[in-house]
Every structure is written in C-alpha cells, then in structure tokens.
Design a protein around this motif. Structure first.
Motif, PDB file in Angstrom:
ATOM      1  N   ASN A  54       0.793  -1.305   0.050  1.00 58.92           N
ATOM      2  CA  ASN A  54       0.024  -0.013   0.089  1.00 58.92           C
ATOM      3  C   ASN A  54       0.954   1.323  -0.060  1.00 58.92           C
ATOM      4  O   ASN A  54       0.468   2.329  -0.663  1.00 58.92           O
ATOM      5  CB  ASN A  54      -1.031   0.122   1.159  1.00 58.92           C
ATOM      6  N   GLU A  55       2.088   1.160   0.908  1.00 59.44           N
ATOM      7  CA  GLU A  55       2.901   2.395   0.564  1.00 59.44           C
ATOM      8  C   GLU A  55       3.406   2.775  -0.509  1.00 59.44           C
ATOM      9  O   GLU A  55       3.286   3.770  -0.866  1.00 59.44           O
ATOM     10  CB  GLU A  55       3.878   2.317   1.646  1.00 59.44           C
ATOM     11  N   LYS A  56       3.669   1.658  -1.297  1.00 59.14           N
ATOM     12  CA  LYS A  56       4.336   1.924  -2.617  1.00 59.14           C
ATOM     13  C   LYS A  56       3.418   2.462  -3.764  1.00 59.14           C
ATOM     14  O   LYS A  56       3.387   3.276  -4.501  1.00 59.14           O
ATOM     15  CB  LYS A  56       5.137   0.738  -3.121  1.00 59.14           C
ATOM     16  N   VAL A  57       1.978   1.871  -3.512  1.00 60.29           N
ATOM     17  CA  VAL A  57       1.119   2.100  -4.610  1.00 60.29           C
ATOM     18  C   VAL A  57       0.572   3.427  -4.216  1.00 60.29           C
ATOM     19  O   VAL A  57       0.318   4.387  -4.902  1.00 60.29           O
ATOM     20  CB  VAL A  57      -0.241   1.293  -4.401  1.00 60.29           C
ATOM     21  N   GLU A  58       0.529   4.014  -2.951  1.00 55.64           N
ATOM     22  CA  GLU A  58       0.225   5.272  -2.558  1.00 55.64           C
ATOM     23  C   GLU A  58       1.355   6.300  -3.231  1.00 55.64           C
ATOM     24  O   GLU A  58       0.912   7.451  -3.620  1.00 55.64           O
ATOM     25  CB  GLU A  58      -0.156   5.787  -1.178  1.00 55.64           C
ATOM     26  N   LYS A  59       2.571   6.213  -3.085  1.00 53.79           N
ATOM     27  CA  LYS A  59       3.407   6.771  -3.643  1.00 53.79           C
ATOM     28  C   LYS A  59       3.325   6.848  -5.074  1.00 53.79           C
ATOM     29  O   LYS A  59       3.638   8.057  -5.772  1.00 53.79           O
ATOM     30  CB  LYS A  59       5.067   6.162  -3.009  1.00 53.79           C
ATOM     31  N   MET A  60       3.066   5.942  -5.669  1.00 51.22           N
ATOM     32  CA  MET A  60       2.769   5.945  -7.265  1.00 51.22           C
ATOM     33  C   MET A  60       2.047   6.604  -7.670  1.00 51.22           C
ATOM     34  O   MET A  60       1.991   7.533  -8.602  1.00 51.22           O
ATOM     35  CB  MET A  60       2.724   4.404  -7.714  1.00 51.22           C
ATOM     36  N   LYS A  61       0.739   6.472  -7.009  1.00 55.51           N
ATOM     37  CA  LYS A  61      -0.309   7.570  -7.289  1.00 55.51           C
ATOM     38  C   LYS A  61      -0.179   9.044  -7.101  1.00 55.51           C
ATOM     39  O   LYS A  61      -0.587   9.737  -7.968  1.00 55.51           O
ATOM     40  CB  LYS A  61      -1.619   7.291  -6.185  1.00 55.51           C
ATOM     41  N   GLN A  62       0.681   9.246  -6.238  1.00 58.14           N
ATOM     42  CA  GLN A  62       1.096  10.676  -5.999  1.00 58.14           C
ATOM     43  C   GLN A  62       2.011  11.139  -7.027  1.00 58.14           C
ATOM     44  O   GLN A  62       1.773  12.340  -7.551  1.00 58.14           O
ATOM     45  CB  GLN A  62       1.726  11.003  -4.397  1.00 58.14           C
ATOM     46  N   ASP A  63       2.850  10.474  -7.419  1.00 60.03           N
ATOM     47  CA  ASP A  63       3.622  10.643  -8.726  1.00 60.03           C
ATOM     48  C   ASP A  63       2.827  10.809  -9.866  1.00 60.03           C
ATOM     49  O   ASP A  63       3.338  11.567 -10.696  1.00 60.03           O
ATOM     50  CB  ASP A  63       4.893   9.524  -8.659  1.00 60.03           C
ATOM     51  N   LEU A  64       2.016   9.892 -10.077  1.00 55.80           N
ATOM     52  CA  LEU A  64       1.257  10.000 -11.336  1.00 55.80           C
ATOM     53  C   LEU A  64       0.485  11.212 -11.358  1.00 55.80           C
ATOM     54  O   LEU A  64       0.395  12.110 -12.467  1.00 55.80           O
ATOM     55  CB  LEU A  64       0.180   8.835 -11.315  1.00 55.80           C
ATOM     56  N   ILE A  65      -0.231  11.499 -10.169  1.00 55.77           N
ATOM     57  CA  ILE A  65      -1.004  12.913 -10.287  1.00 55.77           C
ATOM     58  C   ILE A  65       0.042  14.091 -10.431  1.00 55.77           C
ATOM     59  O   ILE A  65      -0.397  14.869 -11.468  1.00 55.77           O
ATOM     60  CB  ILE A  65      -1.496  12.965  -8.934  1.00 55.77           C
ATOM     61  N   LYS A  66       1.055  14.268 -10.114  1.00 58.12           N
ATOM     62  CA  LYS A  66       2.176  15.156 -10.552  1.00 58.12           C
ATOM     63  C   LYS A  66       2.380  15.268 -11.867  1.00 58.12           C
ATOM     64  O   LYS A  66       2.267  16.104 -12.557  1.00 58.12           O
ATOM     65  CB  LYS A  66       3.508  15.025  -9.433  1.00 58.12           C
ATOM     66  N   LEU A  67       2.549  14.031 -12.528  1.00 56.48           N
ATOM     67  CA  LEU A  67       3.095  13.908 -13.903  1.00 56.48           C
ATOM     68  C   LEU A  67       1.928  14.340 -14.723  1.00 56.48           C
ATOM     69  O   LEU A  67       2.041  15.029 -15.459  1.00 56.48           O
ATOM     70  CB  LEU A  67       3.416  12.535 -14.121  1.00 56.48           C
ATOM     71  N   ILE A  68       0.690  13.785 -14.424  1.00 60.00           N
ATOM     72  CA  ILE A  68      -0.546  14.008 -15.357  1.00 60.00           C
ATOM     73  C   ILE A  68      -0.626  15.653 -15.148  1.00 60.00           C
ATOM     74  O   ILE A  68      -1.102  16.392 -16.073  1.00 60.00           O
ATOM     75  CB  ILE A  68      -1.578  13.209 -14.701  1.00 60.00           C
ATOM     76  N   SER A  69      -0.741  16.162 -14.061  1.00 64.62           N
ATOM     77  CA  SER A  69      -0.889  17.639 -13.682  1.00 64.62           C
ATOM     78  C   SER A  69      -0.059  18.485 -14.529  1.00 64.62           C
ATOM     79  O   SER A  69      -0.253  19.450 -15.313  1.00 64.62           O
ATOM     80  CB  SER A  69      -0.699  17.976 -12.426  1.00 64.62           C
ATOM     81  N   GLU A  70       1.260  18.140 -14.616  1.00 63.31           N
ATOM     82  CA  GLU A  70       2.129  18.682 -15.516  1.00 63.31           C
ATOM     83  C   GLU A  70       2.152  18.575 -16.783  1.00 63.31           C
ATOM     84  O   GLU A  70       2.111  19.477 -17.550  1.00 63.31           O
ATOM     85  CB  GLU A  70       3.683  18.226 -14.999  1.00 63.31           C
ATOM     86  N   ALA A  71       1.820  17.142 -17.290  1.00 63.14           N
ATOM     87  CA  ALA A  71       1.312  17.102 -18.663  1.00 63.14           C
ATOM     88  C   ALA A  71       0.218  17.960 -19.197  1.00 63.14           C
ATOM     89  O   ALA A  71       0.307  18.410 -20.293  1.00 63.14           O
ATOM     90  CB  ALA A  71       1.226  15.604 -19.010  1.00 63.14           C
ATOM     91  N   MET A  72      -1.010  18.202 -18.201  1.00 63.78           N
ATOM     92  CA  MET A  72      -1.891  18.791 -18.777  1.00 63.78           C
ATOM     93  C   MET A  72      -1.534  20.355 -18.749  1.00 63.78           C
ATOM     94  O   MET A  72      -2.143  21.217 -19.502  1.00 63.78           O
ATOM     95  CB  MET A  72      -3.038  18.614 -17.677  1.00 63.78           C
ATOM     96  N   TYR A  73      -0.632  20.665 -17.938  1.00 63.70           N
ATOM     97  CA  TYR A  73      -0.143  22.135 -18.058  1.00 63.70           C
ATOM     98  C   TYR A  73       0.313  22.386 -19.208  1.00 63.70           C
ATOM     99  O   TYR A  73       0.574  23.529 -19.687  1.00 63.70           O
ATOM    100  CB  TYR A  73       0.896  22.428 -16.666  1.00 63.70           C
ATOM    101  N   LEU A  74       1.159  21.435 -19.551  1.00 62.74           N
ATOM    102  CA  LEU A  74       1.987  21.411 -21.020  1.00 62.74           C
ATOM    103  C   LEU A  74       0.969  21.468 -22.274  1.00 62.74           C
ATOM    104  O   LEU A  74       1.849  21.587 -23.232  1.00 62.74           O
ATOM    105  CB  LEU A  74       3.120  20.680 -20.917  1.00 62.74           C
ATOM    106  N   GLY A  75      -0.163  21.169 -22.041  1.00 65.26           N
ATOM    107  CA  GLY A  75      -1.026  20.972 -23.090  1.00 65.26           C
ATOM    108  C   GLY A  75      -1.489  19.518 -23.488  1.00 65.26           C
ATOM    109  O   GLY A  75      -2.455  19.662 -24.526  1.00 65.26           O
TER     110      GLY A  75
END
Length: 129
Positions: free
Chosen positions: A84-105
């Motif tokens: 669960n700890e690793k999955v939660e970390k991955m989810k947080q990382d994905l949210i950051k990456l997706i947010s950045e991708a959306m910001y970049l268009g």
C-alpha cells in the motif's frame, strides 16, 4: 535480449533492474519462472557477477523476485495484497506527472489513450472486447 549501454551514466545494475522489471511486467518471465543464474547472465553479458547479484538483490527488495538458496532466483507471483505504501507513492507521482502534462497542453483524451496503451502492454496486447 538485454541491451545495456556501458557508456551510460546510469549504473549497469540499474539498467539490468529496469530491463528485468520490464520483462516481468510484460510477462516475458512468468510467475515462479526461474531467472538465468548469476554466472550464466554474467557470462552472457560479459559483466561482473557481483553486478548481476546486486540487480537481483534490488529486484528481490522491490518484490519482483524471490530467491531459494541453492536453487536460484524466481519471479514473484503478482500478489493481491499490494504494498500500500508503494502504491500510494505511485499514485501521488502519477498525479504530479499528469498535472504537469496537462499544464504543458496534453488533453485528457490523450492521457487516457496513454493509460490504455500501458494497460495493453502489461496485458501482453490482449484486447477486452
């Protein structure tokens, strides 16, 4: 089978870990299948056996493989009880990456398309029709 870049800044053992994880995720190595021995792989790749051993230790630490003394290293079955700890970390990382991708268009549809591609590659190209 293994393409390691000896000139890369990335350590060889990390390249090996990444490649083996890719093979395991894409089911080129199945659950409980034995991995090549340290000596065999070291000879095949012409690298130090300690490098292979270090990669295997890292994969075991991450839960991708397990070792049986005197027998070798084997692919761990995919567990239903996730780390669960690793999955939660991955989810947080994905949210950051997706947010950045959306910001970049990148549009939502493009991101969902990438998720579908990733799902297909993990499932070995099977389509749920």
């Amino acid at each position: 089978m293994f393409n390691l870049d000896l000139r890369s800044r990335k350590p060889i053992y990390e390249q090996l870990v990444d490649k083996l994880k890719e093979f395991i995720i894409h089911e080129m190595f199945k659950a409980d299948e034995q991995l090549p021995s340290v000596r065999l792989l070291a000879k095949e790749l012409t690298i130090n056996p300690n490098t292979i051993q270090k990669a295997y230790r890292e994969l075991e630490h991450q839960g991708y493989i397990y070792s049986i003394p005197g027998k070798g290293s084997f692919v761990s079955p995919q567990s239903e009880t996730k780390n669960n700890e690793k999955v939660e970390k991955m989810k947080q990382d994905l949210i950051k990456l997706i947010s950045e991708a959306m910001y970049l268009g990148l549009k939502k549809e493009e991101i969902l398309s990438l998720v579908e591609k990733a799902e297909q590659s993990v499932k070995g190209g099977e389509k749920d029709d």
